[in-house]
Design an enzyme around this catalytic site. Structure first.
Site, PDB file in Angstrom:
ATOM      1  N   TYR A  47      -3.622  -0.761  10.240  1.00 34.04           N
ATOM      2  CA  TYR A  47      -3.649  -1.286   8.370  1.00 34.04           C
ATOM      3  C   TYR A  47      -2.268  -0.344   7.925  1.00 34.04           C
ATOM      4  O   TYR A  47      -1.498  -0.754   7.436  1.00 34.04           O
ATOM      5  CB  TYR A  47      -4.645  -0.139   7.950  1.00 34.04           C
ATOM      6  CG  TYR A  47      -4.625   0.054   6.546  1.00 34.04           C
ATOM      7  CD1 TYR A  47      -5.239  -1.837   5.616  1.00 34.04           C
ATOM      8  CD2 TYR A  47      -3.827   0.175   5.140  1.00 34.04           C
ATOM      9  CE1 TYR A  47      -5.625  -1.860   4.149  1.00 34.04           C
ATOM     10  CE2 TYR A  47      -4.065   0.413   3.852  1.00 34.04           C
ATOM     11  CZ  TYR A  47      -4.751  -0.815   3.519  1.00 34.04           C
ATOM     12  OH  TYR A  47      -5.182  -1.049   1.976  1.00 34.04           O
ATOM     13  N   SER A  95       0.557  -0.996   0.364  1.00 32.06           N
ATOM     14  CA  SER A  95      -0.061  -0.278  -0.280  1.00 32.06           C
ATOM     15  C   SER A  95       0.704   1.203  -0.102  1.00 32.06           C
ATOM     16  O   SER A  95       1.930   1.113   0.679  1.00 32.06           O
ATOM     17  CB  SER A  95      -0.722   0.148   1.028  1.00 32.06           C
ATOM     18  OG  SER A  95      -1.910   1.361   1.115  1.00 32.06           O
TER      19      SER A  95
END
Ligand code: NAP
Length: 253
Positions: free
Chosen positions: A158, A145
């Site tokens: 996350y 990410s």
């Protein structure tokens, strides 16, 4: 460059979380290159199945919740029974929880880390053991990410998990490159999927993000297909421990 470098005919890829979003985009890209797909999802991925089968390659659906490592052995065994061997593993399944760090709960921490990091590692381990036992090459593609590189806001588990994905990608590459296994990551930018629905529905955050993307648009699931085929194919045989950003230029800014 010869197209056969990207040919995946006769290969088999396990793709987690491919009923929708980026996983679906990558599964369809791999299938178009000739690859059989083992789709690992919490529920039957009917839309993905229809599209993959229309391309004339093999398709196996395995229902599994990757919030636990319990289903991992079965995924490898069933893949072997149907296709003989898995050549490619795409660790795409991922989840996110949003809350201020001061309020963030242990439950939201564990649920994200278990899917995004723990299952990713143990599925990779199970896949790599089989490749090594059978003396076959393997390709692992982890989905990282922008938050493998940046801090983000209101998504502590996350960010921790995706920063961990980048670290583990490098660690596994260091250990398994000499054994013929390529471990790399794709780092998607801001893509229009369920994962970013809350962001896209927030007019202020959505505008901030869009203004910062040099390409001037959110990414689409199909945007990952080329990177996935490259990292799954022999075109990337000497690429190890790399994170390929597919981000419309976000990190370049
Ligand atoms: P998505 O549409 O929410 O897809 C996530 C996939 O993971 C779904 O198939 C989901 O299944 C599956 N999944 C979640 N928890 C699971 C569990 N416990 N067991 C099995 N499968 C589970 O979002 P996406 O954007 O395509 O996300 C795919 C990957 O890309 C994720 O790793 C995400 O972190 C990453 N990513 C996304 C973006 C972005 O901007 N969208 C950016 C960077 C990285 P269900 O449908 O059953 O929930």
């Amino acid at each position: 460059m010869s197209a056969t470098l990207f040919d995946l005919k006769g290969k088999t890829a396990i793709v987690t979380g491919c009923n929708t979003g980026l996983g679906q985009g990558m599964a369809l890209g791999l299938a178009e290159a000739g690859c059989n797909i083992v789709a690992v999802n919490r529920r039957a991925p009917e839309d993905t199945q229809r599209h993959v089968e229309a391309l004339g390659v093999g398709f196996l659906s395995i229902e599994a919740d990757l919030g636990s490592t319990a289903p991992i052995e079965d995924i490898l065994v069933r893949t072997q029974e149907t296709f003989g061997h898995a050549d490619i593993l795409v660790n795409n399944a991922g989840t996110i929880r949003r809350a201020d760090s001061l309020e963030f709960t242990e439950k939201d921490w564990d649920e994200v880390m278990d899917v995004n990091l723990k299952s990713l590692f143990f599925l990779s381990q199970a896949f790599a053991r089989r490749c090594i036992d059978k003396q076959r090459r393997g390709k692992i593609i982890n989905i990282a990410s922008m938050l493998s590189f940046q801090g983000g806001i209101r998504v502590p588990s996350y960010t921790a998990s995706k920063s961990g994905v980048l670290g583990l990608t490098r660690l596994m590459a260091n250990e398994w490159a000499p054994k013929g296994i390529n471990v790399n990551a794709i780092a998607p930018g801001y893509m229009a999927t369920n994962n970013t629905e809350a962001l896209r529905n927030d007019p202020e955050r959505s505008e901030e993000i869009l203004k910062r993307i040099p390409a001037g648009r959110w990414g689409e699931s199909e945007d990952l297909a080329g990177a996935a085929v490259f990292l799954a194919s022999s075109a990337s045989d000497y690429v190890h421990g790399h994170a390929l950003a597919v981000d419309g230029g976000w990190l370049a800014r």
